[in-house]
Design a protein around this motif. Sequence first.
Motif, mmCIF file in Angstrom:
data_model
loop_
_atom_site.group_PDB
_atom_site.id
_atom_site.type_symbol
_atom_site.label_atom_id
_atom_site.label_comp_id
_atom_site.label_asym_id
_atom_site.label_seq_id
_atom_site.Cartn_x
_atom_site.Cartn_y
_atom_site.Cartn_z
ATOM 1 N N ALA A 75 0.827 -1.209 0.000
ATOM 2 C CA ALA A 75 0.000 0.000 0.000
ATOM 3 C C ALA A 75 0.860 1.257 0.000
ATOM 4 O O ALA A 75 0.532 2.252 -0.659
ATOM 5 C CB ALA A 75 -0.931 -0.002 1.219
ATOM 6 N N LYS A 80 2.160 1.794 -3.527
ATOM 7 C CA LYS A 80 1.105 2.303 -4.411
ATOM 8 C C LYS A 80 0.823 3.768 -4.103
ATOM 9 O O LYS A 80 0.610 4.574 -5.020
ATOM 10 C CB LYS A 80 -0.155 1.448 -4.266
ATOM 11 C CG LYS A 80 -1.266 1.841 -5.225
ATOM 12 C CD LYS A 80 -2.461 0.897 -5.103
ATOM 13 C CE LYS A 80 -2.205 -0.414 -5.791
ATOM 14 N NZ LYS A 80 -3.438 -1.260 -5.877
ATOM 15 N N TYR A 81 0.778 4.113 -2.820
ATOM 16 C CA TYR A 81 0.564 5.513 -2.423
ATOM 17 C C TYR A 81 1.662 6.401 -3.008
ATOM 18 O O TYR A 81 1.392 7.490 -3.534
ATOM 19 C CB TYR A 81 0.554 5.622 -0.904
ATOM 20 C CG TYR A 81 0.513 7.045 -0.391
ATOM 21 C CD1 TYR A 81 -0.691 7.730 -0.273
ATOM 22 C CD2 TYR A 81 1.684 7.715 -0.049
ATOM 23 C CE1 TYR A 81 -0.734 9.041 0.180
ATOM 24 C CE2 TYR A 81 1.653 9.020 0.406
ATOM 25 C CZ TYR A 81 0.445 9.680 0.522
ATOM 26 O OH TYR A 81 0.420 10.983 0.968
ATOM 27 N N LYS A 82 2.913 5.930 -2.920
ATOM 28 C CA LYS A 82 4.037 6.720 -3.430
ATOM 29 C C LYS A 82 3.931 6.936 -4.938
ATOM 30 O O LYS A 82 4.172 8.042 -5.439
ATOM 31 C CB LYS A 82 5.341 6.014 -3.094
ATOM 32 C CG LYS A 82 6.584 6.767 -3.530
ATOM 33 C CD LYS A 82 7.850 6.015 -3.153
ATOM 34 C CE LYS A 82 9.094 6.772 -3.631
ATOM 35 N NZ LYS A 82 10.341 6.015 -3.300
ATOM 36 N N LYS A 125 1.219 9.451 -5.661
ATOM 37 C CA LYS A 125 1.670 10.787 -5.260
ATOM 38 C C LYS A 125 2.657 11.356 -6.266
ATOM 39 O O LYS A 125 2.681 12.573 -6.522
ATOM 40 C CB LYS A 125 2.299 10.726 -3.869
ATOM 41 C CG LYS A 125 2.633 12.092 -3.292
ATOM 42 C CD LYS A 125 3.166 11.974 -1.871
ATOM 43 C CE LYS A 125 3.473 13.353 -1.288
ATOM 44 N NZ LYS A 125 3.999 13.253 0.095
ATOM 45 N N GLU A 180 -6.736 11.901 -5.059
ATOM 46 C CA GLU A 180 -6.792 12.059 -3.610
ATOM 47 C C GLU A 180 -7.508 10.877 -2.960
ATOM 48 O O GLU A 180 -7.110 10.409 -1.881
ATOM 49 C CB GLU A 180 -7.510 13.368 -3.249
ATOM 50 C CG GLU A 180 -6.736 14.619 -3.612
ATOM 51 C CD GLU A 180 -5.398 14.699 -2.885
ATOM 52 O OE1 GLU A 180 -5.340 14.355 -1.701
ATOM 53 O OE2 GLU A 180 -4.406 15.088 -3.532
ATOM 54 N N LYS A 201 -5.118 7.897 -2.878
ATOM 55 C CA LYS A 201 -4.123 8.041 -1.799
ATOM 56 C C LYS A 201 -4.754 7.808 -0.434
ATOM 57 O O LYS A 201 -4.155 7.176 0.444
ATOM 58 C CB LYS A 201 -3.476 9.431 -1.879
ATOM 59 C CG LYS A 201 -2.564 9.616 -3.088
ATOM 60 C CD LYS A 201 -1.779 10.901 -3.017
ATOM 61 C CE LYS A 201 -2.629 12.112 -3.225
ATOM 62 N NZ LYS A 201 -1.828 13.370 -3.303
ATOM 63 N N LYS A 202 -5.982 8.305 -0.249
ATOM 64 C CA LYS A 202 -6.664 8.114 1.032
ATOM 65 C C LYS A 202 -6.921 6.634 1.287
ATOM 66 O O LYS A 202 -6.749 6.149 2.423
ATOM 67 C CB LYS A 202 -7.987 8.883 1.026
ATOM 68 C CG LYS A 202 -8.744 8.792 2.346
ATOM 69 C CD LYS A 202 -10.126 9.426 2.243
ATOM 70 C CE LYS A 202 -11.068 8.572 1.421
ATOM 71 N NZ LYS A 202 -12.468 9.094 1.440
ATOM 72 N N GLN A 212 -5.195 4.107 0.246
ATOM 73 C CA GLN A 212 -3.940 3.429 0.598
ATOM 74 C C GLN A 212 -3.491 3.787 2.015
ATOM 75 O O GLN A 212 -2.994 2.936 2.752
ATOM 76 C CB GLN A 212 -2.851 3.780 -0.416
ATOM 77 C CG GLN A 212 -3.164 3.365 -1.842
ATOM 78 C CD GLN A 212 -3.618 1.914 -1.937
ATOM 79 O OE1 GLN A 212 -2.956 1.015 -1.435
ATOM 80 N NE2 GLN A 212 -4.758 1.687 -2.581
ATOM 81 N N LEU A 213 -3.673 5.039 2.394
ATOM 82 C CA LEU A 213 -3.320 5.429 3.764
ATOM 83 C C LEU A 213 -4.202 4.701 4.781
ATOM 84 O O LEU A 213 -3.719 4.272 5.840
ATOM 85 C CB LEU A 213 -3.458 6.948 3.933
ATOM 86 C CG LEU A 213 -2.400 7.808 3.238
ATOM 87 C CD1 LEU A 213 -2.736 9.290 3.411
ATOM 88 C CD2 LEU A 213 -1.010 7.518 3.790
#
Length: 523
Positions: free
Chosen positions: A241, A244-246, A249, A334, A337-338, A340-341
Amino acid sequence: MSTPVHRTPTRQSAAVPTSARQRRGGSPSGNSVEHAFLRMQSSAGNRATTAAVQRARGADKGKGKAPEAGGASAGAKKNYRDQIAGLLDRFKKNLEPIDTFIKGVQTPTNAGFTQQAAATANEGLKHSAAASGTSAASGNLLTEVAGTVVNGMDAYKNMQDAKKHETGAGHHTAKKKAKTKGTDTVVGAAGSASYSAGIAKEVTKLQKAADAAVASEASGIASASVGAIKGIRAAFRVGGAARKYKKVKELGDPHLVHAGSLARLNESREQADWAAAEAYVALDAYWDHEGEGRLELVSEAIDAAWEAMGEARDAAESLQRAERDVEKLNTVQEYAKKKQLTKIGKEAVGGALGESTKAAAGVVTAVAAGTAGLASNPVGWGLVGAGAGLVLGVTLYKALRAATKRYEEVRHPEHWAPEGETPAEAASRNESLKHALKFWQKVSKGERQAMAREIYALAAGPDIRGSGSTTAEMRESARALLVALKSGPTNHKLEPETWADTLNDPAKTAGWIKEIAEQLASG
């Protein structure tokens, strides 16, 4: 969940005979509250499990039956297999709330009573805790076995689907599910073995067997191993995760990335406005013109003005569409990203930390089994409680979120309805609350599915309805987002050109939306 009802004709292994022995032997009875609590846990678990079986059986009663003719056909076998899988899945999901109670409340409570019994040398309380522990471990085992079978069947089904599709979004979705469900099956089998060892440990305590220490040590080792496996797996999920987030971003803020293209579109709009204004000035001049050919000149000026106005209108619409698409792309990025966080947080707390803490508790149990001095040490109890609390907290959070989404799905269907589609009629508050409590049902028309449609609309080709006027720059950015979400050509075993063609194929729209929704939720 606690345990299914067991009929044991020759032996009574509940807290009641323990109390009777205490009264006959004249032992202290100052812990009657603890005994009553443990008996209540066991009996409540039996009733809850029986109710879960009845709900699962009743839910599937009267559903579609296999065809009578050609019962040996592949279609009939598939239908029969799907009915079994559906029944088991419904059964497992009905058991999960009880299982959550056991893991989060009953098990740590039992551990506390066991530690207290060891510290005070209270044999009656020790036996009552062992009876409740047997009940809890049996309930855990039933849920784990049902889940293992369901995951195994899902893994097999998705492997067949992956072979059928060979390439594309359908192949990637099925392959990923097959891998995940296959791993779940292995972990579930290990968990079932661990719960079986836990049952054996509690039974030896009830029977005061000479090998109780050996059983406790084996159970502790098994529990520690399964906890470590789950913790490591959660750590890998956190890493996936995070990567993937990176990648999402790194795509950058769409407002900045597309600032240049928006500026060019705005400049085109301004030039078109100027051209239209000049055309109207020329038209006015020709209206005032006197002489031969006036009508012909006026006619040509009207055509020129009309064409200039059309170009100005098209330029303004292109700019507005691009601005909306930038906002949409920013929203979906967004959201990705949310997601994945959120996944990182859930896996880190409930998986990596919670399961690792439970593994440490298993180690303490194994050590305490062979070291009399540690038998009354509260460290194991504390670790069990801490690990269970972390896992329970994440489980309750996920359950509350899912219930809220199910409520919104039927109470406010217009929120996430597809563009251009008439939303379903909103359900009443009572009906929505009832739907929210159907924990065995997944959300099918929620925010994630809506975001998947938005991403696909931006990335799809001109042959897809509603995507024809998307700019080339915007389409490339949306496709870059697909690559970041692990839905790129390499993941689908396709060449970039062929992959792009599948995005422009109306027949593959549903498969693509399903694929994107899956990738938004996974690491």
